[in-house]
Design a protein around this motif. Structure first.
Motif, short mmCIF file in Angstrom:
data_model
loop_
_atom_site.label_atom_id
_atom_site.label_comp_id
_atom_site.label_asym_id
_atom_site.label_seq_id
_atom_site.Cartn_x
_atom_site.Cartn_y
_atom_site.Cartn_z
N GLU A 56 1.00 -1.16 0.36
CA GLU A 56 0.34 -0.18 0.31
C GLU A 56 0.96 1.10 -0.22
N ALA A 57 2.10 1.73 0.95
CA ALA A 57 2.53 2.60 0.89
C ALA A 57 3.29 2.94 -0.46
N LEU A 58 4.01 1.57 -1.17
CA LEU A 58 4.08 1.82 -2.31
C LEU A 58 3.96 2.22 -3.91
N GLY A 59 2.47 1.78 -3.55
CA GLY A 59 1.64 2.17 -4.80
C GLY A 59 1.64 3.78 -4.09
N GLU A 64 8.81 5.67 -2.16
CA GLU A 64 9.64 5.00 -2.33
C GLU A 64 10.58 3.93 -1.81
N LEU A 65 11.38 3.17 -2.14
CA LEU A 65 12.26 2.59 -1.09
C LEU A 65 13.03 3.35 -0.24
N GLY A 72 21.71 3.30 -4.73
CA GLY A 72 21.29 2.49 -5.49
C GLY A 72 20.96 0.95 -4.64
N ARG A 73 21.50 1.15 -3.54
CA ARG A 73 21.39 0.19 -2.46
C ARG A 73 20.03 -0.06 -1.75
N ALA A 74 18.75 -0.14 -1.85
CA ALA A 74 17.37 0.57 -0.98
C ALA A 74 17.52 -0.45 -0.12
N MET A 75 16.92 0.20 1.23
CA MET A 75 16.78 -0.87 1.95
C MET A 75 15.11 -1.48 2.41
N LYS A 76 15.47 -2.47 1.38
CA LYS A 76 13.72 -3.41 1.42
C LYS A 76 12.89 -3.35 2.37
N ASP A 77 12.67 -3.73 3.75
CA ASP A 77 11.61 -2.79 4.48
C ASP A 77 11.31 -1.92 4.71
N TRP A 78 12.02 -0.81 4.67
CA TRP A 78 12.19 0.62 4.70
C TRP A 78 11.90 1.12 3.28
N VAL A 79 9.73 2.55 3.94
CA VAL A 79 9.29 3.18 3.07
C VAL A 79 9.34 4.59 3.83
#
Length: 101
Positions: A56-59, A64-65, A72-79
């Motif tokens: 939902e947040a990413l939508g 964004e991550l 370019g190395r985003a933290m997958k659990d943080w939005v």
């Protein structure tokens, strides 16, 4: 940011306290684990990748991550959720708190 301060007030009864992480205002659970942090004019939430709240947040427009260093190395659990969506901040902070225990 007023919306961030409101999160502290809203979740204080659940043991959430304001703190600092990397020099940024941060919400931490009773065990000291970060669940959200102020980042510019947005709030970064710790939402488990694959969870409904994460999707939902990413939508949301502008979300964004979190890539704190821009490497370019985003933290997958943080939005990163822009302030334009502050009406959802409590929902995301509560989801982050519930997942952290």
């Amino acid at each position: 940011m007023d919306a961030f301060d409101a999160l502290v007030d809203e979740l204080a009864g659940r043991g959430v306290a304001a703190g600092q992480l990397f020099g940024k205002p941060t919400l931490k659970n009773a065990n000291g684990k970060a669940l959200a942090s102020l980042f510019g004019d947005a709030v970064v939430f710790r939402l488990v990748a694959g969870s409904p709240e994460h999707a939902e947040a990413l939508g949301l427009a502008g979300a964004e991550l979190f890539d704190p260093g821009g490497s370019g190395r985003a933290m997958k659990d943080w939005v990163v959720v822009p302030a334009a969506h502050s009406d959802r901040f409590v929902r995301f902070a509560t989801a982050a708190l519930d997942r952290l225990g």
